[in-house]
Design an enzyme around this catalytic site. Sequence first.
Site, PDB file in Angstrom:
ATOM      1  CG  ASP A 656      17.423 -50.439  16.126  1.00 49.89           C
ATOM      2  OD1 ASP A 656      17.963 -50.167  15.043  1.00 49.89           O
ATOM      3  OD2 ASP A 656      17.408 -51.591  16.610  1.00 49.89           O
ATOM      4  CD  GLU A 681      16.436 -49.544  11.306  1.00 49.87           C
ATOM      5  OE1 GLU A 681      17.382 -49.926  10.603  1.00 49.87           O
ATOM      6  OE2 GLU A 681      16.184 -50.036  12.427  1.00 49.87           O
ATOM      7  CG  ASP A 764      22.043 -50.698   9.685  1.00 50.42           C
ATOM      8  OD1 ASP A 764      22.936 -51.336  10.280  1.00 50.42           O
ATOM      9  OD2 ASP A 764      21.016 -50.292  10.258  1.00 50.42           O
TER      10      ASP A 764
END
Length: 877
Positions: A656, A681, A764
């Site tokens: 992340d 990410e 997201d």
Amino acid sequence: MSAASWSIPAIPRAVPPARGGPTGEAFLVAARPGRCRAAPRRLRLGRGAGGVVVARAGAAEVPVADSGEAAVVFSEKFPLRRCQTVEGKAWVRVDAEPDGDGKCKVVIGCDLEGKWVLHWGVSYDGETGREWDQPPAEIRPPGSVPIKDSAIETPLEISHSSEGRVLHEVEIKFDKDTSIAVINFVLKEEGTGAWFQHKGGDFRIPLSGSLKDKDSSGAKQGICVYPGDKLEGSNSQPKETVPEDKGPNRKCISQFYGEYPILKSEYVENSVSVTVTENSKTDKNRVEFDTDITGDVIIHWGVCKGNTMTWEIPPEPHPPKTKIFRQKALQTLLEQKTDGSGNAISFLLNADYSGLVFVLKLNEDTWLRNLENNFDFYIPLTRVDQIGSTQEPRKADEHKLDDKSSQTDGLISDIRNLMVGLSSRRGQRTKNKVLQEDILQEIERLAAEAYSIFRSPTIEIAEDSVYIDDPESVKPACSGTGSGFEILCQGFNWESHKSGKWYVELGTKAKELASLGFTIVWSPPPTDSVSPEGYMPRDLYNLNCRYGTMEELKQLVNIFHQNGVKVLGDAVLNHRCAQFQNQNGVWNIFGGRINWDDRAVVADDPHFQGRGNKSSGDNFHAAPNIDHSQDFVRNDLKEWLCWMRKEVGYDGWRIDFVRGFWGGYVKDYMEASEPYFAVGEYWDSLSYTYGEMDYNQDAHRQRIVDWINATNGTAGAFDVTTKGILHMALERSEYWRLSDEKGKPPGVLGWWPSRAVTFIENHDTGSTQGHWRFPYGMEMQGYAYILTHPGTPAVFYDHIFSHLQQDIARLISVRHRLKIHCRSKIKILKAEQNLYAAEIDETVTMKIGSGHFEPSGPINWTVAVEGHDYKIWEASS
């Protein structure tokens, strides 16, 4: 004088160029708008009255005496981007007297251009420390959006001053007897993502009551400013009153106004035009530079001969206001234009040089290079047909390789010379701090120069062809990349935690997902977390969370393994929520098995008073950002990742918010935990100009490629560039965007396909968050693209368990059957307004868009899959 040669222009602090000297010659510009990427344009200049050659630059005509036939060899306008600092002010005004509705008011504003947002929260009477709470709904201005559970973001509204200046302001209204003690805020400029603070901390506006970390008497009436908390500024003008019964360390005011300087870095777009004309009679080339940058502008330049780009200093005479830089290059100060619109210069060079190489220098810290490849500008001084590059592309490629080799040799020499100098002083202790910093900066400069050679977009990353008949026998290509034939399924959405039994529910779908052809499933964050979705981790070794228990997680992983599917854990390494407060009441002391203190928190996190080093990336402001430069932090995280690999059975990681810390630390974690597959990410904004997405997104994908490179290729990255371009191409029927200037895919998969994880939606961007939702009704075009192209495709949970399932399954079947893999070769056939078509590995042809297309050629093609505005063909034997 003899020519001095070198391999790459140095970009150190240089001696300032000499000022003065005679005025430069008149200059000739035959520029055109935009940038030329084909062969340079050749044209003849017409003759004006009196036999002078005239070219128009804007509205002006600048004559040059005619001494022969002049022909334009090269003319191009290069875009420039530079960072400049703009100074403005922010202000805070407290109106303590209630208005007609009985409300007091705080006004916060600034006068710099941008998309300004107030990131703010409150503290209440009697609270200790400086932690934020979300303000009550009744005082939130319109447009406010909650951020987690500790802050609010409110956009500033645009207004105009009496002088017509654009202002940005927001008003917060509250009751005079409010229990809110302090309004805390920082300003955020969304265009750049920059945060603006007050002396390295939050702005604090005390309203009423008392804070226990202050020496106060506890009175709760009036608008108060605590000693030490007063917002300081050169123009602060508090108007004092003396209410009754106030503590000795507080003064109450009825009004307050303070101004505070703000420095904002912003990009400024400029250009430089370069024109080369040849004269057959004088055997000279005239070179003209013209830029719209005002102030002093220096060209740092050299010339080269033959098929190399080795810099040389041409013999004298040199242009006016030119000095020799370290016997390696020339630095020439451009002449200011008479109308003040920029700078220009013109000079002659012998025709035996093949090219001119330059960068622009504005000051000791600002050097401007070619935006297209972040390297030096190269200007050919001979016609294309004279050097044969159009007829002999292979030689042109060899020319580039020779260039890179010579640059490398020069850098190696510079580095070795530096090391010899350092070694000779090994026994001496450098006490001068400035000297130490100069040495370190020089080392960093050389390293950056070396790295820029190999990261340049002009260098194509070699991807070895993979031809494998039996995918089952494939071993991992290298750490973190899997077999190359992986298809990833995201196994959750933003709402999955709400059942409390997600691991059990997902386990019931393992067999179905395996039958559909997925080889890897990405599972949600497993740790104890402040937020139910798992992205605010707290106790890392506590794997009982809102998705289920640790035992249910282990069972889930085992079920997928039984069905031949590997499982990724979602590792949140950038930040961690603390469990205890320090002596100042700040939450930065951690508990559980990894019981760090505030040394584990970066020093420049604005909210959490860390005692670590400065962050190596962007800060995530909702939780303490972890300092990965600390050995004890890295050792603990490596131990934790290895524990989860062994205890849970994870096969790899989705990492992340990797923008928050250096990719080199990720390399350390990946080498320790040895994942089968890993993906980071790295999500930031694509490039836009006046609200329109730029065609060229090389800078965006370069940032992602740079991060992958920093991990040493041990992890891939989500191809955010491809997702963004697909959005625009499909939504606006601009399919020409799907081919870059070199005829390759425009995302990360066009540069480093084995490390590109392509996707069109995730928890997201879609789900109930919908931050960047893929164009509705066009999802199958997106999947037709990523499931037939190189890279590792990822499919979102919400799409696979929807009406799209059978269509997606057919595409996955084609990918498996025809052995498309992450390094497959692609040939783009069409990239037009309403049509994109490509051939992959000579076994698959695909098209998306409403335009008509049918494959042709010697291969016999049959339709494999088709749907609304997409079609796939396979080669038949």
